[in-house]
Write a protein that holds these residues in place. Structure first.
Motif, mmCIF file in Angstrom:
data_model
loop_
_atom_site.group_PDB
_atom_site.id
_atom_site.type_symbol
_atom_site.label_atom_id
_atom_site.label_comp_id
_atom_site.label_asym_id
_atom_site.label_seq_id
_atom_site.Cartn_x
_atom_site.Cartn_y
_atom_site.Cartn_z
ATOM 1 N N TYR A 18 0.810 -1.223 0.000
ATOM 2 C CA TYR A 18 0.000 0.000 0.000
ATOM 3 C C TYR A 18 0.841 1.270 0.000
ATOM 4 N N LEU A 19 1.919 1.283 0.767
ATOM 5 C CA LEU A 19 2.709 2.505 0.904
ATOM 6 C C LEU A 19 3.303 2.959 -0.425
ATOM 7 N N ASP A 20 3.596 2.030 -1.326
ATOM 8 C CA ASP A 20 4.155 2.381 -2.632
ATOM 9 C C ASP A 20 3.101 2.891 -3.604
ATOM 10 N N ALA A 21 1.851 2.552 -3.385
ATOM 11 C CA ALA A 21 0.805 2.858 -4.361
ATOM 12 C C ALA A 21 -0.327 3.693 -3.787
ATOM 13 N N ALA A 22 -0.190 4.180 -2.557
ATOM 14 C CA ALA A 22 -1.253 4.974 -1.931
ATOM 15 C C ALA A 22 -1.580 6.194 -2.775
ATOM 16 N N PRO A 23 -2.857 6.529 -2.932
ATOM 17 C CA PRO A 23 -3.205 7.705 -3.735
ATOM 18 C C PRO A 23 -2.538 8.985 -3.252
ATOM 19 N N LEU A 24 -2.505 9.222 -1.933
ATOM 20 C CA LEU A 24 -1.881 10.418 -1.380
ATOM 21 C C LEU A 24 -1.045 10.051 -0.158
ATOM 22 N N ARG A 25 0.166 10.573 -0.123
ATOM 23 C CA ARG A 25 1.015 10.496 1.060
ATOM 24 C C ARG A 25 1.726 11.830 1.196
ATOM 25 N N GLY A 26 1.905 12.286 2.438
ATOM 26 C CA GLY A 26 2.508 13.590 2.580
ATOM 27 C C GLY A 26 3.202 13.811 3.903
ATOM 28 N N ALA A 27 3.766 15.007 4.030
ATOM 29 C CA ALA A 27 4.434 15.432 5.249
ATOM 30 C C ALA A 27 4.250 16.940 5.380
ATOM 31 N N ARG A 28 4.477 17.452 6.589
ATOM 32 C CA ARG A 28 4.307 18.885 6.852
ATOM 33 C C ARG A 28 5.054 19.252 8.117
#
Length: 271
Positions: A238-248
């Protein structure tokens, strides 16, 4: 089938956030059974949006906003045409040889229980064994949207006996790799005749079948992908193909709202 997609994800922060970075894998790539007719990605705050490809060949949009940001919405709209290929994927970007997808990850590691279950699969051609895995998992794992989260591992979901499509895909991948068959995670959309907003996109798996190639298996529904399935991104999990991943930086508590609608385009235009 022509599938029209509307996908909106909103992040709201308790305090202003800075240095917001989002990696968006929300745009499908064409292959022999899938043509992208139109596609658009919009973000409603000022920032930089750049399109590239990730290591797996997925279309990747990178978004950066310095901020301050208190709310951010990513909207995806598009239309694609999918034809029936019995789940077989040909002509998609393939930067890696299939053997790469034998590598386990924390989310797809096969514990003793998954190994024992996979080992029960009768000997036979790889395609037959994969269908047996899919059918058996479909019967065994109860679909339950409240049972697991994005951090749930294949072993945890298998032990619990319930989960969502992500869990079905992770367990199938773990079991297929146990049998020596390369397998990977797929994120995408499933056109549903009931046509109401969903809280997430869909997920399934692909396995590499000798003399056939990469072939899709959806254990959550017990079928191989047909023209209702729009393939967007792939990865080891999932982590490689997740629609959105982010940081802030900063922002305090985050609240997330997701609304996904995928359905046959002709039906939607009649509304």
């Amino acid at each position: 089938m022509r599938i029209r997609v509307r996908h909106a994800t909103t992040y709201a922060y308790d305090a202003p956030a800075h240095g917001v970075i989002q990696a968006l894998r929300v745009t499908p790539a064409p292959h022999e059974a899938q043509a992208v007719l139109s596609w658009r990605v919009d973000v409603d705050v000022d920032g930089l949006l750049r399109e590239t490809r990730d290591a797996f060949g997925n279309v990747l949009h990178l978004f950066y906003a310095e901020g301050p940001v208190t709310e951010l919405t990513v909207r995806v709209t598009g239309e694609a045409e999918v034809t029936d290929a019995a789940g077989v994927v040909r002509g998609a970007p393939e930067p890696f040889p299939p053997a790469v997808f034998l590598r386990p990850t924390p989310l797809t590691a096969a514990d003793a229980a998954i190994c024992a279950w996979a080992d029960e699969t009768p000997d036979g051609p790889p395609l037959d064994r994969l269908h047996r895995l899919m059918d058996g998992l479909h019967r065994r794992l109860r679909f339950d949207t409240a049972a697991t989260g994005v951090e749930t591992t294949a072993a945890q979901a298998f032990a619990a006996g319930h989960g969502v499509c992500q869990d079905h895909a992770h367990i199938f991948i773990a079991a297929a790799r146990r049998l020596g068959l390369p397998a990977r995670y797929v994120s995408g959309h499933l056109s549903r005749p009931e046509a109401h907003d969903q809280e997430a996109a869909h997920a399934w798996a692909e396995a590499f079948v000798p003399d056939l190639g990469w072939t899709g298996f959806d254990p959550a529904n017990g079928v191989c992908p047909d023209p209702r399935y729009l393939r967007v991104a792939v990865g080891l999990d999932y982590l490689d193909a997740a629609p959105l991943r982010g940081a802030r930086r900063g922002g305090g508590q985050e609240r997330l709202r997701v609304a996904v609608l995928a359905r046959e385009a002709a039906r939607q235009r009649q509304d």
